[in-house]
Scaffold this motif. Structure first.
Motif, short mmCIF file in Angstrom:
data_model
loop_
_atom_site.label_atom_id
_atom_site.label_comp_id
_atom_site.label_asym_id
_atom_site.label_seq_id
_atom_site.Cartn_x
_atom_site.Cartn_y
_atom_site.Cartn_z
N ALA A 19 0.83 -1.21 0.00
CA ALA A 19 0.00 0.00 0.00
C ALA A 19 0.86 1.25 0.00
O ALA A 19 0.60 2.20 -0.75
CB ALA A 19 -0.93 0.00 1.21
N CYS A 27 -2.99 8.62 -0.04
CA CYS A 27 -4.30 8.84 -0.64
C CYS A 27 -5.29 8.96 0.51
O CYS A 27 -4.92 8.79 1.68
CB CYS A 27 -4.67 7.71 -1.59
SG CYS A 27 -4.93 6.14 -0.78
N GLU A 72 -15.76 9.46 -1.58
CA GLU A 72 -15.36 9.30 -2.97
C GLU A 72 -16.54 9.34 -3.94
O GLU A 72 -16.36 9.23 -5.14
CB GLU A 72 -14.57 8.00 -3.15
CG GLU A 72 -13.24 8.02 -2.40
CD GLU A 72 -12.33 6.88 -2.79
OE1 GLU A 72 -12.54 6.25 -3.84
OE2 GLU A 72 -11.39 6.62 -2.02
N GLN A 78 -19.71 0.09 -6.67
CA GLN A 78 -18.34 0.59 -6.76
C GLN A 78 -17.62 0.45 -5.42
O GLN A 78 -16.43 0.12 -5.38
CB GLN A 78 -18.33 2.05 -7.22
CG GLN A 78 -18.71 2.23 -8.67
CD GLN A 78 -18.93 3.70 -9.02
OE1 GLN A 78 -19.47 4.47 -8.22
NE2 GLN A 78 -18.49 4.08 -10.21
N ASP A 81 -16.67 -3.13 -4.99
CA ASP A 81 -15.49 -3.42 -5.81
C ASP A 81 -14.22 -2.86 -5.17
O ASP A 81 -13.17 -3.49 -5.22
CB ASP A 81 -15.66 -2.85 -7.21
CG ASP A 81 -16.68 -3.61 -8.05
OD1 ASP A 81 -17.00 -4.77 -7.71
OD2 ASP A 81 -17.18 -3.03 -9.05
N ALA A 82 -14.32 -1.68 -4.58
CA ALA A 82 -13.17 -1.07 -3.92
C ALA A 82 -12.70 -1.91 -2.73
O ALA A 82 -11.50 -2.09 -2.52
CB ALA A 82 -13.50 0.35 -3.47
N GLY A 85 -10.90 -4.92 -4.30
CA GLY A 85 -9.77 -4.78 -5.19
C GLY A 85 -8.78 -3.67 -4.94
O GLY A 85 -7.74 -3.64 -5.59
N ARG A 86 -9.08 -2.77 -4.02
CA ARG A 86 -8.17 -1.64 -3.83
C ARG A 86 -7.33 -1.81 -2.58
O ARG A 86 -7.84 -1.95 -1.47
CB ARG A 86 -8.97 -0.34 -3.76
CG ARG A 86 -9.53 0.05 -5.10
CD ARG A 86 -10.30 1.32 -5.10
NE ARG A 86 -9.62 2.43 -4.45
CZ ARG A 86 -10.17 3.62 -4.31
NH1 ARG A 86 -11.39 3.86 -4.75
NH2 ARG A 86 -9.51 4.59 -3.70
N ASP A 88 -5.53 0.38 -1.05
CA ASP A 88 -5.65 1.48 -0.09
C ASP A 88 -6.86 1.28 0.83
O ASP A 88 -6.79 1.57 2.02
CB ASP A 88 -5.70 2.83 -0.80
CG ASP A 88 -6.82 2.96 -1.81
OD1 ASP A 88 -7.18 1.94 -2.43
OD2 ASP A 88 -7.31 4.09 -2.02
N TRP A 89 -7.94 0.74 0.31
CA TRP A 89 -9.11 0.46 1.15
C TRP A 89 -8.81 -0.69 2.10
O TRP A 89 -9.19 -0.66 3.26
CB TRP A 89 -10.33 0.17 0.30
CG TRP A 89 -11.02 1.39 -0.22
CD1 TRP A 89 -10.42 2.50 -0.74
CD2 TRP A 89 -12.41 1.63 -0.25
NE1 TRP A 89 -11.36 3.41 -1.11
CE2 TRP A 89 -12.61 2.90 -0.82
CE3 TRP A 89 -13.52 0.89 0.12
CZ2 TRP A 89 -13.86 3.45 -1.02
CZ3 TRP A 89 -14.77 1.44 -0.08
CH2 TRP A 89 -14.94 2.71 -0.63
N LYS A 90 -8.13 -1.71 1.61
CA LYS A 90 -7.77 -2.83 2.49
C LYS A 90 -6.89 -2.34 3.64
O LYS A 90 -7.07 -2.72 4.79
CB LYS A 90 -7.05 -3.92 1.71
CG LYS A 90 -7.94 -4.66 0.72
CD LYS A 90 -7.12 -5.66 -0.07
CE LYS A 90 -7.90 -6.24 -1.22
NZ LYS A 90 -9.01 -7.08 -0.82
#
Length: 99
Positions: A19, A27, A72, A78, A81-82, A85-86, A88-90
């Protein structure tokens, strides 16, 4: 649904490294996590759940997902999905391991 508070949402050190490497300037999600730590704890939500029944999804990360989704301007799909797959969110949704 019942809730069994969970406090062991530790993030693996490798995930934190990825990250930080993916977002060297940071971010929103990473800055929130680094500046404020865990915004929500499951214990804050215990009165909202029944004593018996099947265990529910942990409410603390769900609350943070709602905050990030709003910040956001994402749809529910969405945001889902974030979460999947993201990095930064994890990073924001899990705790750092204490060394």
């Amino acid at each position: 649904m019942t809730m069994w508070p969970r406090s062991d949402r530790a993030i693996p050190a490798g995930t934190a490294q990825v990250a930080q490497a993916a977002f060297p300037k940071g971010c929103l999600a990473i800055r929130i996590r680094d500046a404020l730590g865990a915004l929500f704890e499951d214990a804050q939500f215990t009165e909202l759940f029944a004593v018996r029944g099947r265990p529910a999804v942990s409410p603390a990360p769900l609350a943070l997902v709602s905050v990030l989704q709003f910040a956001e301007g994402l749809s529910d799909r969405q945001a889902a999905d974030a979460v999947r797959g993201r990095i930064d969110w994890k990073y924001a949704l899990l705790r750092h391991e204490v060394a």
